[in-house]
Scaffold this motif. Structure first.
Motif, PDB file in Angstrom:
ATOM      1  N   LYS A 123     -36.217  49.353   4.532  1.00 28.05           N
ATOM      2  CA  LYS A 123     -35.325  49.043   3.415  1.00 28.05           C
ATOM      3  C   LYS A 123     -35.953  48.051   2.448  1.00 28.05           C
ATOM      4  O   LYS A 123     -35.598  48.000   1.278  1.00 28.05           O
ATOM      5  N   ASP A 148     -32.026  54.484   7.125  1.00 24.78           N
ATOM      6  CA  ASP A 148     -31.060  53.432   7.475  1.00 24.78           C
ATOM      7  C   ASP A 148     -29.703  54.133   7.697  1.00 24.78           C
ATOM      8  O   ASP A 148     -29.285  54.955   6.875  1.00 24.78           O
ATOM      9  N   SER A 149     -29.041  53.829   8.805  1.00 21.99           N
ATOM     10  CA  SER A 149     -27.899  54.665   9.230  1.00 21.99           C
ATOM     11  C   SER A 149     -26.776  54.710   8.188  1.00 21.99           C
ATOM     12  O   SER A 149     -26.203  55.774   7.937  1.00 21.99           O
ATOM     13  N   GLU A 150     -26.490  53.574   7.559  1.00 25.65           N
ATOM     14  CA  GLU A 150     -25.415  53.539   6.567  1.00 25.65           C
ATOM     15  C   GLU A 150     -25.747  54.417   5.365  1.00 25.65           C
ATOM     16  O   GLU A 150     -24.894  55.112   4.827  1.00 25.65           O
ATOM     17  N   ASN A 215     -28.887  41.427   6.652  1.00 27.47           N
ATOM     18  CA  ASN A 215     -29.146  42.868   6.730  1.00 27.47           C
ATOM     19  C   ASN A 215     -28.161  43.641   5.850  1.00 27.47           C
ATOM     20  O   ASN A 215     -28.551  44.536   5.112  1.00 27.47           O
ATOM     21  N   GLU A 219     -28.765  45.846   2.518  1.00 24.65           N
ATOM     22  CA  GLU A 219     -28.284  47.238   2.424  1.00 24.65           C
ATOM     23  C   GLU A 219     -27.464  47.477   1.158  1.00 24.65           C
ATOM     24  O   GLU A 219     -27.411  48.600   0.647  1.00 24.65           O
TER      25      GLU A 219
HETATM   26 MG    MG Z   1     -28.427  49.791   8.641  1.00 24.92          MG
END
Ligand code: MG
Ligand code: NDP
Length: 384
Positions: A123, A148-150, A215, A219
């Motif tokens: 990221k 990145d999961s989101e 974090n 994001e």
């Molecule tokens: Mg994440």
């Protein structure tokens, strides 16, 4: 034909999970990279037989040269070596960038300049130089897919409507180990407490960033650049169960969310195989055993990195890179026992304020790198 997938940062948390996806799906691996973990890299080279391997630490590169002398794998050494190895990979290679920190930025750009698909876990690439990287990707026709999961969730939810129909994004956060605590209660937390993440098993740096909520701040910046959103369109939603990985609200007030067990292998696989969905590398989600899903507000007054990130977006220029550089130093200093958990917040605020007059506004890529270095120096000499 097997998919060609290069894995950068192959020895880390996301990197090894990427290797697991490759193992399950029979990807061909033209290139692996790591910084200095020679043993893990040697094992991966023997298992996946890449044509190239890049080791950014030059001493480690020498050690790997000896360790795999019996294989035909070509070794590239140092940061420039990694960039050269990326250049050597054939057309149609997907690059998973799972390198930690600003060190992942120039490899990302090398992939973008090649016009290939970048499956981005790093990221920091977008936090530091999002505007520049996105512009270059567009010009070069390079696809940038979030790992990145989101952001993987948001990307999937965005398929339910048009960009102009998006009202806002609900960026979910586990809240980390200290959700609900005030500043005074954070004074006494130990490193063991910090590293005890409630739902995700990740590298140490990002685990600390989850505890400070830096974090989540990063994001926000990542989402702004990836999806062309205004910072105000992104709401952080604390969701302790980490089952909903984020959601998109449309103008008709419909919310589309993505749910699955928390497992980065799903995100890597989706970014590599998009637009197709392949057989799962992760366990199915049993909603009956989850039972209920809860949502809470984030506390940006205590977890100030959330506010700093929004400020960085508004100030623009090198401020994302400044915040990232300060955080890399702060977390390193905290992990080595040099500064307390709360001092991370103070160090970030101090460095950010010191750099704001210089590093805000439009900046070139080279200026961004230079301001990041300056921020690193300030953060290194900061005394709590
Ligand atoms: Mg994440
Ligand atoms: P790790 O620390 O576990 O792994 C980092 C990887 O990067 C290792 O392969 C390491 O090599 C390599 N590396 C470290 N420093 C350098 C350097 N200076 N130059 C080149 N390579 C380097 O990190 P994570 O896997 O946790 O995170 C990787 C990225 O993915 C980060 O950007 C993180 O924010 C992001 N991310 C991670 C998630 C997770 O679940 N862990 C979730 C979402 C995003 P070596 O082992 O040899 O030191």
């Amino acid at each position: 034909m097997a998919k060609k997938v290069a894995i950068l940062g192959a020895t880390g948390s996301v990197g090894t999970q990427s290797l697991d996806v490759a193992r399950r799906h029979g990807y061909e691996i033209p290139l692996l990279s790591a910084h200095r973990n020679v043993d893990a890299l040697e094992r991966a080279v023997r298992e996946f037989s890449p044509k190239f391997v890049a080791v950014t630490d030059t001493t480690a590169a020498k050690a790997l040269r000896v360790a795999i002398a019996d294989t035909p794998c070509q070794i590239f050494s140092g940061e420039d070596g990694l960039l050269e190895a990326i250049g050597k990979c054939g057309d149609g290679t997907t690059f998973v960038n799972a390198i930690l920190g600003e060190a992942g930025l120039s490899p990302s750009l090398a992939v973008v300049e090649k016009g290939e698909r970048l499956a981005l876990a790093n990221k920091e690439t977008l936090v530091c130089a999002g505007a520049h990287v996105m512009a270059r990707a567009k010009e070069q026709g390079a696809e940038l897919l979030p790992v990145d999961s989101e952001h993987s969730a948001i990307f999937q939810c965005l398929h339910a409507g048009e960009k102009r129909e998006v009202k806002r994004v609900l960026l979910t956060a586990s809240g980390g180990p200290f959700y609900g605590k005030g500043r005074e209660e954070l004074r006494a937390v130990s490193l063991a407490d910090v590293l005890r993440h409630p739902t995700w098993n990740m590298g140490r740096k990002i685990t600390v960033d989850s505890a400070t909520m830096m974090n989540k701040g990063f994001e926000i910046i990542e989402a702004v650049h990836l999806f062309g959103l205004d910072e105000k369109q992104i709401e952080v939603l604390v969701h302790r169960e980490s089952i909903i990985h984020s959601a998109v609200e449309y103008i008709d007030n419909t919310i589309i969310a993505e749910l699955s067990v928390p497992d980065m292998r799903a995100c890597v696989q989706y970014a590599v195989d998009y637009p197709n969905r392949m057989m799962a590398s992760i366990a199915p989600l049993d909603l009956f055993s989850v039972g209920s899903l809860t949502f809470l507000k984030a506390d940006a007054d205590t977890f100030t990195p959330l506010t700093l990130a929004r400020e960085a977006v508004k100030l623009g220029g090198a401020m994302g890179a400044v915040l990232n550089a300060a955080d890399e130093v702060a977390v390193q200093r905290h992990l080595s026992g040099e500064i307390s958990f709360l001092s991370i917040f103070d160090l970030l605020e101090y460095t950010f304020a010191r750099m704001t007059p210089y590093a805000s506004g439009e900046k070139t890529y080279d200026e961004i790198r230079a301001y990041a270095k300056e921020a690193r120096d300030i953060a290194t000499t900061y005394t709590p």
